[in-house]
Structure formats: structure tokens, C-alpha cells
Design a protein around this motif. Structure first.
Motif, mmCIF file in Angstrom:
data_model
loop_
_atom_site.group_PDB
_atom_site.id
_atom_site.type_symbol
_atom_site.label_atom_id
_atom_site.label_comp_id
_atom_site.label_asym_id
_atom_site.label_seq_id
_atom_site.Cartn_x
_atom_site.Cartn_y
_atom_site.Cartn_z
ATOM 1 N N VAL A 577 -5.813 -13.055 -52.669
ATOM 2 C CA VAL A 577 -7.066 -13.781 -52.901
ATOM 3 C C VAL A 577 -7.195 -14.136 -54.381
ATOM 4 O O VAL A 577 -6.507 -13.558 -55.251
ATOM 5 N N ALA A 578 -8.089 -15.074 -54.649
ATOM 6 C CA ALA A 578 -8.358 -15.445 -56.033
ATOM 7 C C ALA A 578 -9.035 -14.286 -56.756
ATOM 8 O O ALA A 578 -9.880 -13.588 -56.187
ATOM 9 N N LEU A 579 -8.655 -14.068 -57.982
ATOM 10 C CA LEU A 579 -9.189 -12.943 -58.742
ATOM 11 C C LEU A 579 -10.539 -13.288 -59.364
ATOM 12 O O LEU A 579 -10.843 -14.457 -59.651
ATOM 13 N N ASP A 580 -11.329 -12.225 -59.574
ATOM 14 C CA ASP A 580 -12.633 -12.324 -60.251
ATOM 15 C C ASP A 580 -13.586 -13.291 -59.552
ATOM 16 O O ASP A 580 -14.449 -13.908 -60.194
ATOM 17 N N ARG A 581 -13.442 -13.422 -58.236
ATOM 18 C CA ARG A 581 -14.384 -14.215 -57.447
ATOM 19 C C ARG A 581 -14.942 -13.330 -56.344
ATOM 20 O O ARG A 581 -14.205 -12.594 -55.685
ATOM 21 N N GLU A 582 -16.251 -13.404 -56.134
ATOM 22 C CA GLU A 582 -16.875 -12.555 -55.135
ATOM 23 C C GLU A 582 -16.504 -13.032 -53.735
ATOM 24 O O GLU A 582 -16.580 -14.226 -53.419
ATOM 25 N N LEU A 583 -16.086 -12.098 -52.904
ATOM 26 C CA LEU A 583 -15.710 -12.416 -51.528
ATOM 27 C C LEU A 583 -15.969 -11.195 -50.657
ATOM 28 O O LEU A 583 -16.166 -10.083 -51.156
ATOM 29 N N ASP A 584 -15.964 -11.405 -49.336
ATOM 30 C CA ASP A 584 -16.137 -10.272 -48.432
ATOM 31 C C ASP A 584 -14.783 -9.879 -47.848
ATOM 32 O O ASP A 584 -13.781 -10.583 -48.014
ATOM 33 N N LEU A 585 -14.763 -8.751 -47.140
ATOM 34 C CA LEU A 585 -13.505 -8.230 -46.594
ATOM 35 C C LEU A 585 -12.937 -9.132 -45.504
ATOM 36 O O LEU A 585 -11.724 -9.136 -45.274
ATOM 37 N N HIS A 586 -13.781 -9.904 -44.816
ATOM 38 C CA HIS A 586 -13.266 -10.803 -43.782
ATOM 39 C C HIS A 586 -12.301 -11.826 -44.390
ATOM 40 O O HIS A 586 -11.275 -12.164 -43.789
ATOM 41 N N THR A 587 -12.619 -12.301 -45.587
ATOM 42 C CA THR A 587 -11.730 -13.255 -46.261
ATOM 43 C C THR A 587 -10.401 -12.588 -46.607
ATOM 44 O O THR A 587 -9.324 -13.172 -46.433
ATOM 45 N N LEU A 588 -10.465 -11.340 -47.080
ATOM 46 C CA LEU A 588 -9.239 -10.607 -47.403
ATOM 47 C C LEU A 588 -8.417 -10.342 -46.154
ATOM 48 O O LEU A 588 -7.181 -10.463 -46.152
ATOM 49 N N VAL A 589 -9.090 -9.978 -45.048
ATOM 50 C CA VAL A 589 -8.398 -9.737 -43.774
ATOM 51 C C VAL A 589 -7.720 -11.014 -43.290
ATOM 52 O O VAL A 589 -6.569 -10.993 -42.821
ATOM 53 N N GLN A 590 -8.397 -12.144 -43.420
ATOM 54 C CA GLN A 590 -7.820 -13.399 -42.962
ATOM 55 C C GLN A 590 -6.604 -13.787 -43.797
ATOM 56 O O GLN A 590 -5.629 -14.345 -43.271
ATOM 57 N N SER A 591 -6.634 -13.478 -45.102
ATOM 58 C CA SER A 591 -5.463 -13.745 -45.932
ATOM 59 C C SER A 591 -4.269 -12.932 -45.443
ATOM 60 O O SER A 591 -3.134 -13.421 -45.424
ATOM 61 N N GLY A 592 -4.514 -11.692 -45.021
ATOM 62 C CA GLY A 592 -3.442 -10.886 -44.446
ATOM 63 C C GLY A 592 -2.946 -11.442 -43.128
ATOM 64 O O GLY A 592 -1.745 -11.414 -42.838
ATOM 65 N N VAL A 593 -3.861 -11.968 -42.307
ATOM 66 C CA VAL A 593 -3.479 -12.536 -41.005
ATOM 67 C C VAL A 593 -2.477 -13.668 -41.191
ATOM 68 O O VAL A 593 -1.498 -13.787 -40.445
ATOM 69 N N ARG A 594 -2.682 -14.489 -42.189
ATOM 70 C CA ARG A 594 -1.797 -15.637 -42.401
ATOM 71 C C ARG A 594 -0.417 -15.214 -42.896
ATOM 72 O O ARG A 594 0.509 -16.021 -42.895
ATOM 73 N N ARG A 595 -0.296 -13.967 -43.309
ATOM 74 C CA ARG A 595 1.017 -13.432 -43.686
ATOM 75 C C ARG A 595 1.594 -12.566 -42.574
ATOM 76 O O ARG A 595 2.651 -11.962 -42.752
ATOM 77 N N GLY A 596 0.863 -12.454 -41.469
ATOM 78 C CA GLY A 596 1.305 -11.597 -40.384
ATOM 79 C C GLY A 596 1.116 -10.127 -40.696
ATOM 80 O O GLY A 596 1.822 -9.270 -40.156
#
Length: 640
Positions: A577-596
Motif C-alpha cells: 500500500v501507499a505509505l503515510d496515507r490513512e487506510l483501513d485493513l480491507h484495503t490492505l487485505v485486498q492488496s494481498g488478494v491481488r497477489r494471491g
């Protein structure tokens, strides 16, 4: 050759008396009763022969039965003689009866007191039968016992409580004292300790193995092989479970050649941990990824988050990627098929089928609830997927034990071609074992040097600046765990000093991981500022406790620790994910999904000072909003 003299009357009397004494308390009590009645009868007859039979208040001479009763009262109650007003002869004979009674009654009281004291002592030493059902039975005693008891007690906190029965060939009072000294209470869980030989099927009935929910078999600390464990498993196999009772056995094995033998010792399901191979796998993964031991400690311990199997019915027909977002307080790891096969991190488009189970990380089973999510993903925060390149790595292993060959093989399975491993040890067994191992390796160069790892000059000669990872291991030749750990502590302190000279206030150029045998050594090792600590006894205890609660977890742990399966990795947050930007865990989880991959937590580079997990957060709430920095990491389940 001298001829033995014939036994005398005294010899015969002493022999008969010894035989009587060996028959126990009831024989002695019966003997006292017979002697008392005989003495009363003898004194009464003597009174009659001497003509000293007294008269009652009406002047009527006492009959024989009344005389026996009066004499008996004088014998058992010394105060009765003070009321005698008869002749001198009568008073003399009653005095004889009173003195004889005092001797017999005093002796009888001594027998009763000794018998009661012996019975209480037997109860305190654990010889009474256990009348429990649905308990966890632990057979044997080792350092893992404290971890197992504390973890099982933590597992029972959310329930009505439970019972742990410990059966070992040690003094019960010593075991009770050791448990009280090491544990801070067990909450609702009762701990019952019994002393006896767990390898003897004739005495196992004392701890009700047929009614146990699960059985844990421990190897003695001083054992060098698996003989005691195999004998105990065979003894357990002789005790069939009660009708309708489903139970399993969990044990540890040192020699992998005995794995098949251990599983053939009974009809129950037997889960066997090959402790040398298991600790080696944990050591390899932790060496290459510092901080991983805290993640394992969190997953394996009942005090925090653990792994559960939950019915997949609410998510049937949905993809695995969709299911990852449907839990607020849980993290989905994988699925268990209808056939019982465990699959961690399946394909993201894999559809959940009827009859399957979800494998979840949760704080408790009552939190494994689906909470449908209809939010949106912050696409601007997701970093494009990229394939990082793996460069050769150099690993320095200080010390030698029987797990080193497995550790070297494990490192070779992970690192890129051209990597190097150096083992420094003074153990004579190291050189031939490593020479044979070097011929098997293809992508790793293996070297051995002789040296004392607690000697600063030896450590300086290895030039730590040239190594990416440094691992310090305890010596198996030192039987006392605290002494073996002391050698590791000395090496760690030297390495800390070397790193301070090399970095001059900057980050240490190499990761530093150590294995400890005693959990108490970890607090001392904090002074050395190592990146990670592997407490082998604690990890084994945690695994045994987890499998005692749920044998199905065996397949999950097998895949987590297998280099060919889905494993846990700590990777830079900037890759997701982009650094120093506020986000929730769903965004982080989705980034993992796209990497399998499955995101299971984060590691903050700057934790709070009182954080016992050193910034590692497993299973964070999906609605949590945060900003990740370049030094932060994402904890993921991935295949490489």
C-alpha cells in the motif's frame, strides 16, 4: 562349615511378631483387642481365685459377667480406680488391670494415629483413584508441563472450566510444589496430580484414561531416546476408551525413525510431533525473518488469538477472496474440505462448498461470526504487484546440536542459489556430519570452523559484517538447560558489543536470532537485544496443548511449517500500500488478494513501550484505520 543353631523361643516370638506387624493396621488392632480381652479375663479369674469378688450396693456378690464389665472399665478408664472401696487385694488387682489397660490403650492409640497418618500421607502422595470424565490426561513430566497446563487453563477460561490430570513417576508433593511455583493459578481449571509409573498398564486405571478427552504423553527430560514414550503409548493402548468416548493422543518423538512405530501403538488417533525437525523449521523461518517467533507465539498460545474450524454454511457459493472481507474480528486462513484435507490460502477464485469448514484466526470461538461487508476499497492506496528478486544470503550459525543439519537443509530450501552457511562449533560431532551434508547441497556453500562461541576472539574472527543472519544455538552436550542457555547468553552479549562497534549508533548490519531451552532465559536475553528468541521447550509445549484441544490442527501446523506449503512472511508495507496515507485493513487485505496472499497482521516499527508483542499485531480488526511507514511490515500467508 558351621551348623546353624536351632531357633530359640525368643527367635520364634520375634518372627511371629514381625509377621503380625507386616499385616497392617487392622491386624494390629485385632491383636490389641484380643490382648485386652485376654487381660480382662485373666484379672477377673484371678479375682475369683483370690476370693476378692466385691459386692454391689445391695450386698450381693457380683456375678461373672458383672465382674468382667467392672474389670474392663478399670482397664479402659484409669479414673475408675479412684472410686474403689474394696479390700486391699481387690484394689491391687484393679490397679494391675488399670496399668495393663493404660499400656494396651496407649499402644492402640499409637497404632491408630500411625495408620491415619499413613492414610493421609498416601492421599497427599497421590495414590487414590481419579474419578473424572472429559479431562485432559498428561502422562509423564518435563519442562513443557508448565506451558501445557497454563495454556490449557487459558483455553478453559471461556468455558465452565475443566480438569487436567497429571500422572508421572515422581513425588506428588514435589510436583504440586513445582506447579505452584511456576504457575500463577489456573483459573477455573482444576489440576489433579497423581504419582505412579505411566508405562505400567496395571496402574493407569488410577487416572481414568478411558474417560479422558485427550491424552498427552511427554518424554522425560533426561531421556536420550523414545523408549519411555513408546512404552507409555503401548500402556495407553491397553486401556480402551469408554463406549461413545472419542479421544486422541498427542506425543513428542526425538528420532524420526520412530514416527511410524508411535502411530501403531494403539487404536486411538495419535498425533506425533517430531520435535527436532519441528524446532529446526521454526528456527529456519525465524532466522530468515526476525519477529516471526512472536507471530507463532500468538497463534499457538491460548491467551491471544488462535486457530478455529467453523462451519462454512454462511459463505457457501462465495469465492475465497470475497470471504476474506466478511469477518470483522477474524482472519480467514483457508478451508478444510469435506474429505478432511486442509488447504491454507487456496486460489482466490475458489468457491466455498457445502460441508466445508473455514479455518479462522480469532480471539475466541464465540467471535467467529460472519459480518457482511459492503464498503469500498481505496484503489489509490494499493501498490501494483511486483515480483521481488531474491539475492544470495549468508548465514552464520554459532553452536552445534542435533538440529543443525535440519536447519541447514531448511535454509537451503528457502535461500537463492549462491548463498552460504558457516557453522562454528567445538563439538567433535559437527565436522563429519557437516562434511556429509555438504555433499547433498547444491545451491548453498557449507563450511565448518572449530571454535568456542563464547570466546570473543572467535566471534571477531568470523567478521559479522559479512553475514546477513546470525543464529546462536545451545549445546546438546550440556544437560542442564540453564547452563546451555548461559553459553548462548555470553555469545549474544559479545555479538551485541561487536554490532555496536560496527554500526556506531546505526541499525545492526545482521539479524540476530537465538534458541533457548528454558523459558526463564528469555528475560535475561532481552539484555542482549537480539531480534528474536526461539524458546524450544515453550514452542513444543504450545503445540502439544493446541493439539490436545483439537487434533485437527495438526494438518494446519504441518503446512505452516512446511517449505513447500503456505507459510507466514513479514514483508515491507511499501510492497502493498501507499505509505503515510490513512487506510483501513480491507484495503490492505485486498492488496494481498491481488497477489494471491492472505494478510493476517502487521508489524509496526515503532511500538508502544509497554507492547509485549514488539509491534506485531495478528488478526487486527478490519475496520481499523492506520498509516503505515516505510519501516512497517505486513504479515502475510504466502507460498514464497
Amino acid at each position: 562349615m558351621s551348623t546353624p543353631t536351632p531357633p530359640t523361643l525368643g527367635d520364634r516370638f520375634r518372627y511371629r511378631f514381625d509377621a503380625l506387624m507386616s499385616r497392617g493396621a487392622w491386624a494390629l488392632i485385632l491383636w490389641h483387642l484380643i490382648m485386652a480381652l485376654a487381660a480382662v479375663l485373666a484379672v477377673s479369674l484371678l479375682v475369683i481365685l483370690c476370693g476378692e469378688v466385691p459386692a454391689d450396693a445391695d450386698g450381693v456378690t457380683l456375678g461373672f459377667l458383672a465382674l468382667l464389665w467392672t474389670t474392663l472399665m478399670h482397664a479402659i478408664d484409669p479414673g475408675t480406680i479412684t472410686g474403689d472401696e474394696g479390700s486391699r487385694g481387690w484394689q491391687t488387682l484393679m490397679m494391675i488391670a488399670t496399668v495393663g489397660g493404660i499400656l494396651l490403650v496407649g499402644s492402640l492409640v499409637a497404632v491408630l494415629v500411625a495408620s491415619v497418618a499413613q492414610r493421609f500421607d498416601a492421599l497427599r502422595r497421590g495414590h487414590s483413584r481419579v474419578l473424572e470424565q472429559g479431562h485432559t490426561l498428561v502422562l509423564g513430566w518435563s519442562r513443557q508441563i508448565f506451558t501445557i497446563v497454563s495454556e490449557l487453563a487459558a483455553a478453559n477460561q471461556s468455558h465452565k472450566g475443566g480438569c487436567i490430570v497429571i500422572y508421572a513417576d515422581l513425588d506428588k508433593l514435589w510436583m504440586d510444589q513445582a506447579l505452584r511455583a511456576q504457575l500463577r493459578g489456573t483459573g477455573r481449571t482444576r489440576v489433579v496430580v497423581r504419582a505412579g509409573d505411566p508405562t505400567d498398564p496395571g496402574t493407569l486405571h488410577l487416572v481414568a484414561p478411558e474417560h479422558a478427552r485427550s491424552i498427552v504423553v511427554l518424554a522425560p527430560e533426561a531421556a536420550r531416546d523414545d523408549t519411555q514414550v513408546i512404552r507409555t503409548l503401548l500402556a495407553v493402548g491397553r486401556c480402551a476408551p469408554a463406549p461413545g468416548r472419542s479421544q486422541h493422543v498427542v506425543t513428542e518423538i526425538r528420532d524420526p525413525r520412530n514416527l511410524a512405530v508411535a502411530r501403531l501403538t494403539g487404536e486411538r488417533r495419535i498425533e506425533v510431533l517430531e520435535i527436532g525437525d519441528l524446532v529446526a523449521k521454526i528456527a529456519v523461518q525465524t532466522c530468515l525473518q526476525s519477529g516471526l517467533s512472536v507471530v507463532y507465539d500468538e497463534l499457538l498460545g491460548f491467551a491471544g488469538d488462535e486457530i478455529y474450524f467453523v462451519d462454512a454454511a454462511p459463505l457457501v457459493g462465495h469465492s475465497f477472496a470475497h470471504a476474506l472481507h466478511q469477518f470483522e474480528d477474524c482472519t480467514l486462513l483457508g478451508l478444510r474440505g469435506v474429505d478432511g484435507r486442509v488447504q491454507l490460502m487456496p486460489a482466490m477464485d475458489r468457491v466455498v462448498a457445502t460441508g466445508e469448514k473455514l479455518i479462522l484466526i480469532a480471539a475466541d470461538d464465540n467471535r467467529c461470526n460472519v459480518r457482511p461487508w459492503s464498503g469500498s476499497i481505496d484503489e489509490a492506496c494499493i501498490v501494483a504487484n511486483h515480483n521481488p528478486t531474491h539475492s544470495p544470503e549468508r548465514t552464520l550459525i554459532l553452536g552445534w546440536n542435533t538440529r543443525v543439519p535440519a536447519i541447514v537443509r531448511g535454509i537451503a530450501a528457502y535461500v537463492a542459489p549462491g548463498s552460504a552457511v558457516l557453522v562454528v562449533s567445538s563439538d567433535p560431532a559437527a565436522a563429519p556430519a557437516l562434511a556429509e551434508l555438504a555433499a547433498e547441497l547444491h545451491n548453498v556453500t557449507l563450511e565448518h570452523r572449530v571454535g568456542d562461541i563464547s570466546d570473543r576472539r572467535v566471534l571477531d574472527a568470523q567478521d559479522p559484517r559479512a553475514w546477513h543472519h546470525v543464529m546462536v544455538l545451545p549445546d546438546d552436550r550440556i544437560e542442564v538447560s540453564t547452563e546451555a542457555d548461559a553459553q548462548v547468553l555470553v555469545a549474544l552479549l559479545h555479538l551485541r558489543d561487536i554490532a555496536a562497534d560496527l554500526t556506531i549508533g546505526l541499525a545492526r548490519p545482521f539479524s540476530l536470532v537465538s534458541e533457548m531451552r528454558d523459558v526463564r532465559s528469555r528475560d535475561l536475553a532481552e539484555v542482549a537485544r537480539a531480534d528474536d528468541f526461539i524458546i524450544s521447550d515453550r514452542f513444543i509445549g504450545l503445540l502439544l496443548a493446541q493439539l490436545a484441544e483439537n487434533a485437527e490442527l495438526s494438518a494446519v501446523f504441518a503446512e505452516l511449517f512446511d517449505p513447500e506449503g503456505a507459510e507466514i512472511y513479514l514483508r515491507p508495507a511499501a510492497n502493498y500500500v501507499a505509505l503515510d496515507r490513512e487506510l483501513d485493513l480491507h484495503t490492505l487485505v485486498q492488496s494481498g488478494v491481488r497477489r494471491g496472499e492472505v494478510v493476517i497482521g502487521i508489524r509496526l516499527a515503532r511500538p508502544t513501550p509497554d507492547d509485549p508483542n514488539h509491534g506485531i499485531i495478528v488478526n487486527p480488526r478490519k475496520s481499523t484505520r492506520l498509516r503505515l511507514s516505510r519501516a512497517d511490515q505486513v504479515i502475510v500467508l504466502a507460498e514464497s
